[in-house]
Scaffold this motif. Structure first.
Motif, PDB file in Angstrom:
ATOM      1  N   SER A 103     -65.631  -0.925  10.385  1.00 33.00           N
ATOM      2  CA  SER A 103     -64.256   0.001   9.766  1.00 33.00           C
ATOM      3  C   SER A 103     -63.303  -0.506   9.652  1.00 33.00           C
ATOM      4  CB  SER A 103     -64.309   1.295  10.824  1.00 33.00           C
ATOM      5  OG  SER A 103     -64.112   1.643  11.897  1.00 33.00           O
ATOM      6  N   ARG A 104     -61.738   0.002   8.577  1.00 35.22           N
ATOM      7  CA  ARG A 104     -60.347  -1.565   8.934  1.00 35.22           C
ATOM      8  C   ARG A 104     -60.577  -0.225   8.265  1.00 35.22           C
ATOM      9  NH1 ARG A 104     -60.069  -4.109   3.437  1.00 35.22           N
ATOM     10  NH2 ARG A 104     -57.930  -4.253   4.652  1.00 35.22           N
ATOM     11  N   VAL A 105     -59.049  -0.535   8.565  1.00 42.35           N
ATOM     12  CA  VAL A 105     -57.632  -0.243   7.807  1.00 42.35           C
ATOM     13  C   VAL A 105     -56.794  -1.190   7.295  1.00 42.35           C
ATOM     14  CG1 VAL A 105     -56.892   1.552  10.291  1.00 42.35           C
ATOM     15  CG2 VAL A 105     -56.064  -1.420  10.595  1.00 42.35           C
ATOM     16  N   SER A 106     -55.277  -0.810   7.003  1.00 38.97           N
ATOM     17  CA  SER A 106     -54.620  -1.318   5.819  1.00 38.97           C
ATOM     18  C   SER A 106     -54.783  -3.002   6.285  1.00 38.97           C
ATOM     19  CB  SER A 106     -53.234  -0.983   5.562  1.00 38.97           C
ATOM     20  OG  SER A 106     -53.709   0.014   5.505  1.00 38.97           O
ATOM     21  N   ASP A 107     -54.571  -3.837   7.293  1.00 45.78           N
ATOM     22  CA  ASP A 107     -54.766  -5.161   7.687  1.00 45.78           C
ATOM     23  C   ASP A 107     -56.762  -5.280   8.399  1.00 45.78           C
ATOM     24  OD1 ASP A 107     -54.803  -7.747   8.118  1.00 45.78           O
ATOM     25  OD2 ASP A 107     -53.129  -7.202   9.999  1.00 45.78           O
ATOM     26  N   VAL A 108     -56.435  -6.405   7.333  1.00 46.98           N
ATOM     27  CA  VAL A 108     -58.373  -6.552   6.888  1.00 46.98           C
ATOM     28  C   VAL A 108     -58.519  -7.096   8.768  1.00 46.98           C
ATOM     29  CG1 VAL A 108     -58.515  -8.500   6.432  1.00 46.98           C
ATOM     30  CG2 VAL A 108     -60.589  -6.770   6.084  1.00 46.98           C
ATOM     31  N   MET A 109     -57.273  -7.385   9.524  1.00 44.49           N
ATOM     32  CA  MET A 109     -57.464  -8.649  10.652  1.00 44.49           C
ATOM     33  C   MET A 109     -56.474  -7.551  11.697  1.00 44.49           C
ATOM     34  SD  MET A 109     -59.251 -10.815   9.904  1.00 44.49           S
ATOM     35  CE  MET A 109     -58.951 -11.644  11.124  1.00 44.49           C
ATOM     36  N   ASN A 110     -57.015  -6.593  11.454  1.00 46.44           N
ATOM     37  CA  ASN A 110     -56.085  -5.997  12.841  1.00 46.44           C
ATOM     38  C   ASN A 110     -57.245  -4.471  13.187  1.00 46.44           C
ATOM     39  OD1 ASN A 110     -55.709  -3.152  14.359  1.00 46.44           O
ATOM     40  ND2 ASN A 110     -53.553  -2.907  12.646  1.00 46.44           N
ATOM     41  N   TYR A 111     -58.069  -5.171  14.202  1.00 47.81           N
ATOM     42  CA  TYR A 111     -58.801  -5.167  15.095  1.00 47.81           C
ATOM     43  C   TYR A 111     -59.001  -3.585  16.196  1.00 47.81           C
ATOM     44  CZ  TYR A 111     -58.285  -9.025  17.983  1.00 47.81           C
ATOM     45  OH  TYR A 111     -58.035  -9.579  18.760  1.00 47.81           O
ATOM     46  N   THR A 112     -57.660  -3.719  16.469  1.00 51.06           N
ATOM     47  CA  THR A 112     -57.291  -2.429  17.436  1.00 51.06           C
ATOM     48  C   THR A 112     -56.732  -1.664  17.558  1.00 51.06           C
ATOM     49  OG1 THR A 112     -54.997  -3.266  17.627  1.00 51.06           O
ATOM     50  CG2 THR A 112     -56.522  -4.848  18.886  1.00 51.06           C
ATOM     51  N   ASP A 113     -55.717  -0.740  16.172  1.00 48.06           N
ATOM     52  CA  ASP A 113     -56.019   0.498  15.687  1.00 48.06           C
ATOM     53  C   ASP A 113     -56.815   1.444  15.531  1.00 48.06           C
ATOM     54  OD1 ASP A 113     -52.633  -0.655  16.249  1.00 48.06           O
ATOM     55  OD2 ASP A 113     -52.316  -0.515  14.098  1.00 48.06           O
ATOM     56  N   ASP A 114     -56.359   2.072  15.139  1.00 47.98           N
ATOM     57  CA  ASP A 114     -57.583   3.420  15.048  1.00 47.98           C
ATOM     58  C   ASP A 114     -57.926   3.537  13.752  1.00 47.98           C
ATOM     59  OD1 ASP A 114     -58.045   4.181  17.559  1.00 47.98           O
ATOM     60  OD2 ASP A 114     -56.981   6.924  16.985  1.00 47.98           O
ATOM     61  N   ALA A 115     -59.475   3.123  13.462  1.00 54.20           N
ATOM     62  CA  ALA A 115     -60.313   3.393  12.219  1.00 54.20           C
ATOM     63  C   ALA A 115     -60.869   4.146  11.922  1.00 54.20           C
ATOM     64  CB  ALA A 115     -60.100   1.295  11.525  1.00 54.20           C
ATOM     65  N   PRO A 116     -61.007   4.875  11.499  1.00 56.84           N
ATOM     66  CA  PRO A 116     -62.200   6.262  12.410  1.00 56.84           C
ATOM     67  C   PRO A 116     -63.158   5.956  11.005  1.00 56.84           C
ATOM     68  CG  PRO A 116     -60.033   7.141  11.568  1.00 56.84           C
ATOM     69  CD  PRO A 116     -59.747   5.688  11.341  1.00 56.84           C
ATOM     70  N   GLY A 117     -62.703   5.577   9.505  1.00 54.19           N
ATOM     71  CA  GLY A 117     -64.649   5.300   8.902  1.00 54.19           C
ATOM     72  C   GLY A 117     -65.279   6.175   8.814  1.00 54.19           C
ATOM     73  N   ALA A 118     -64.724   7.573   7.968  1.00 52.50           N
ATOM     74  CA  ALA A 118     -65.229   8.782   8.483  1.00 52.50           C
ATOM     75  C   ALA A 118     -66.430   7.985   7.392  1.00 52.50           C
ATOM     76  CB  ALA A 118     -64.599   9.516   8.351  1.00 52.50           C
ATOM     77  N   ASN A 119     -65.907   8.391   5.992  1.00 49.48           N
ATOM     78  CA  ASN A 119     -66.561   8.506   5.131  1.00 49.48           C
ATOM     79  C   ASN A 119     -67.036   6.703   4.166  1.00 49.48           C
ATOM     80  OD1 ASN A 119     -67.405   9.343   2.259  1.00 49.48           O
ATOM     81  ND2 ASN A 119     -66.034   7.962   1.278  1.00 49.48           N
ATOM     82  N   ASP A 120     -66.028   5.876   4.685  1.00 47.68           N
ATOM     83  CA  ASP A 120     -66.076   4.789   5.065  1.00 47.68           C
ATOM     84  C   ASP A 120     -66.303   3.188   6.029  1.00 47.68           C
ATOM     85  OD1 ASP A 120     -66.678   1.880   3.601  1.00 47.68           O
ATOM     86  OD2 ASP A 120     -64.663   1.639   2.835  1.00 47.68           O
ATOM     87  N   ASN A 121     -67.773   3.364   6.302  1.00 47.72           N
ATOM     88  CA  ASN A 121     -68.848   4.131   5.844  1.00 47.72           C
ATOM     89  C   ASN A 121     -69.852   4.750   7.178  1.00 47.72           C
ATOM     90  OD1 ASN A 121     -70.926   4.897   4.115  1.00 47.72           O
ATOM     91  ND2 ASN A 121     -71.804   2.389   4.478  1.00 47.72           N
ATOM     92  N   ALA A 122     -68.850   6.075   7.842  1.00 56.07           N
ATOM     93  CA  ALA A 122     -69.760   6.773   8.935  1.00 56.07           C
ATOM     94  C   ALA A 122     -71.032   7.812   8.304  1.00 56.07           C
ATOM     95  CB  ALA A 122     -68.924   7.035   9.622  1.00 56.07           C
ATOM     96  N   SER A 123     -70.702   7.473   6.866  1.00 54.32           N
ATOM     97  CA  SER A 123     -71.175   8.650   6.178  1.00 54.32           C
ATOM     98  C   SER A 123     -72.658   7.556   5.934  1.00 54.32           C
ATOM     99  CB  SER A 123     -70.631   9.109   4.455  1.00 54.32           C
ATOM    100  OG  SER A 123     -70.546   7.691   4.020  1.00 54.32           O
ATOM    101  N   GLY A 124     -72.535   6.348   5.253  1.00 64.67           N
ATOM    102  CA  GLY A 124     -73.153   6.130   5.067  1.00 64.67           C
ATOM    103  C   GLY A 124     -74.206   5.515   5.825  1.00 64.67           C
ATOM    104  N   VAL A 125     -73.553   5.775   7.041  1.00 63.07           N
ATOM    105  CA  VAL A 125     -74.941   5.623   8.323  1.00 63.07           C
ATOM    106  C   VAL A 125     -75.508   6.678   8.610  1.00 63.07           C
ATOM    107  CG1 VAL A 125     -75.118   4.991  10.594  1.00 63.07           C
ATOM    108  CG2 VAL A 125     -73.242   3.025   9.173  1.00 63.07           C
TER     109      VAL A 125
END
Length: 457
Positions: free
Chosen positions: A138-160
């Motif tokens: 999952s990711r947030v606005s900055d593709v290199m931001n790996y510390t902030d919360d990025a729930p990724g509920a639809n993109d792409n927990a739904s696919g998994v």
């Protein structure tokens, strides 16, 4: 929606219209109805909740914690596949697949990209594979931001979650061919999990006949305000990416621009939706992916494997790749309240019946060729089924359609042969293909003649 018509003995009377003949008498498969009905929206919801609970699943995120980051997420996914395998007596081979990636724009420092793979071996042709995949990261606005919360509920927990649920349902059955369930990593950083898997499959000689990439299958409210839970999109590329110069020249003179194996795979899935998934109409989109965008099926397409992307029809860009925030009364971020679990279950069921039907069917015909220039007749030839499939296959079905028709219109059962001539059906006026049919009525995707349409060996 497909309309396929089966032709018996054709009269040679020129005034007879093929479009006036009776619809095909398709053999309905009760097992596929049962599979579709077994998919649980509640289990999908639980899995999405768990994946969201890891805070972020960014490819560069925490790997040591048991509760946060992509490391915890992939260990949980593997444990779920292991539970599914234990419930079916060890029917799944579950493993991590990884490679260290570095020196890339979105992975500048060395990072181990780790996917989770589960293989359900076929009983007749175990070296033939159909694959369902979803993306872990999952990711947030900055593709290199790996510390902030990025729930990724639809993109792409739904696919998994859909991939896990398909494994739960299909692991209760045995199939002729093998089914693979893949939770792929590194998608947001450059499609790395798919590239690693596709390259390894090629090195291992996997005969991949289908890749169903599920990326965002849970949103029903579009950025344009449209709410829709009755349609889905299937993106399918038009020409093979592994064409040679000779293949391109041949296609120019014989056709095939809209009959790549990916396109005929998409037609097959659309056909499954019409028959087995209530209140769902699929749209086959003649493009690799959304405009100027991409997904994890692309690395498989790059190597010549048939791959499509299955996803929702209406996207909400306020929920994609966004920092969690509220601005001007608009909530941004990919949170779980934006997922419709019944809809995700519907698209999961579509995957499950498509995978099951292809895995129960014989392999798509190989070495399909066609002839008939400057004659009144059209002749199709193909390679005889392998020895392993001789007891499994009933015969073949020849298809054709008008050249401007999106779906196959006419068909004829031709028996267990490797050559058939359609008399008084002129090659110039139609596109043609061949499918293989099992003794219990399961059918492979249609194969267009020549390299343009080949599903491989």
């Amino acid at each position: 929606m497909n309309r396929i018509k089966q032709l018996g003995l054709l009269s040679v009377v020129a005034t007879l219209s093929v479009s006036a003949l009776a619809d095909v008498e398709y053999r309905d498969q009760q097992a596929l109805h049962a599979i579709a009905g077994s998919v649980s929206a509640e289990r999908i919801e639980q899995d999405i909740e768990t994946l969201v609970s890891f805070g972020t699943r960014h490819t560069l995120s925490e790997t040591e914690s048991e509760t946060r980051g992509i490391g915890a997420a992939r260990r949980w996914i593997k444990a779920e596949f292991d539970k599914i395998s234990a419930a079916c007596g060890g029917c799944l081979e579950v493993y991590y697949q990884s490679r260290v990636i570095e020196g890339e724009a979105r992975i500048p420092e060395p990072v181990e990209v780790v996917s989770v793979i589960a293989v359900q071996r076929g009983t007749v042709d175990p070296d033939r594979y159909v694959i369902m995949s979803g993306d872990i990261d999952s990711r947030v606005s900055d593709v290199m931001n790996y510390t902030d919360d990025a729930p990724g509920a639809n993109d792409n927990a739904s696919g998994v979650a859909g991939t896990l649920e398909a494994a739960r349902v299909l692991s209760q059955y045995e199939f002729a061919g093998s089914i693979v369930y893949a939770a792929l990593a590194g998608e947001e950083q450059g499609l790395f999990g798919g590239r690693i898997m596709a390259e390894q499959a090629q090195a291992d000689g996997w005969r991949i006949k289908a890749v169903l990439n599920n990326d965002m299958i849970g949103n029903i409210e579009g950025i344009n305000g449209v709410i829709n839970n009755t349609t889905a999109r299937i993106f399918a590329e038009g020409t093979r990416q592994d064409e040679t110069a000779d293949d391109v020249r041949r296609r120019r003179f014989t056709g095939g621009e809209v009959d790549s194996p990916s396109r005929n795979l998409a037609r097959y899935i659309d056909w499954m939706a019409d028959r087995y998934i209530p209140n769902l109409d699929t749209m086959v989109i003649y493009r690799l992916d959304r405009f100027a965008r991409g997904g994890h099926h692309r690395p498989f397409n790059d190597l010549g494997y048939p791959g499509v992307r299955i996803m929702e029809t209406y996207e909400n860009y306020n929920r994609q790749h966004q920092d969690l925030r509220v601005e001007d009364g608009i909530a941004y971020g990919d949170t779980i309240d934006g997922v419709d679990f019944d809809y995700a279950a519907k698209l999961t069921a579509l995957n499950a019946v498509s995978l099951a039907s292809m895995a129960w069917a014989p392999s798509p015909p190989a070495e399909v060729s066609i002839s008939g220039a400057v004659t009144a007749n059209t002749t199709l030839k193909w390679r005889t089924a392998t020895a392993a499939e001789q007891d499994h296959i009933a015969g073949y079905r020849v298809y054709w359609r008008h050249t401007d028709a999106p779906n196959w219109e006419f068909s004829r059962d031709v028996g267990d042969v490797n050559e058939y001539t359609l008399e008084n059906i002129v090659i110039d006026n139609y596109f043609f293909g061949v499918a293989s049919v099992s003794k219990d009525g399961f059918e492979s995707p249609v194969v267009f003649p020549g390299p343009a349409g080949a599903f491989g060996e």
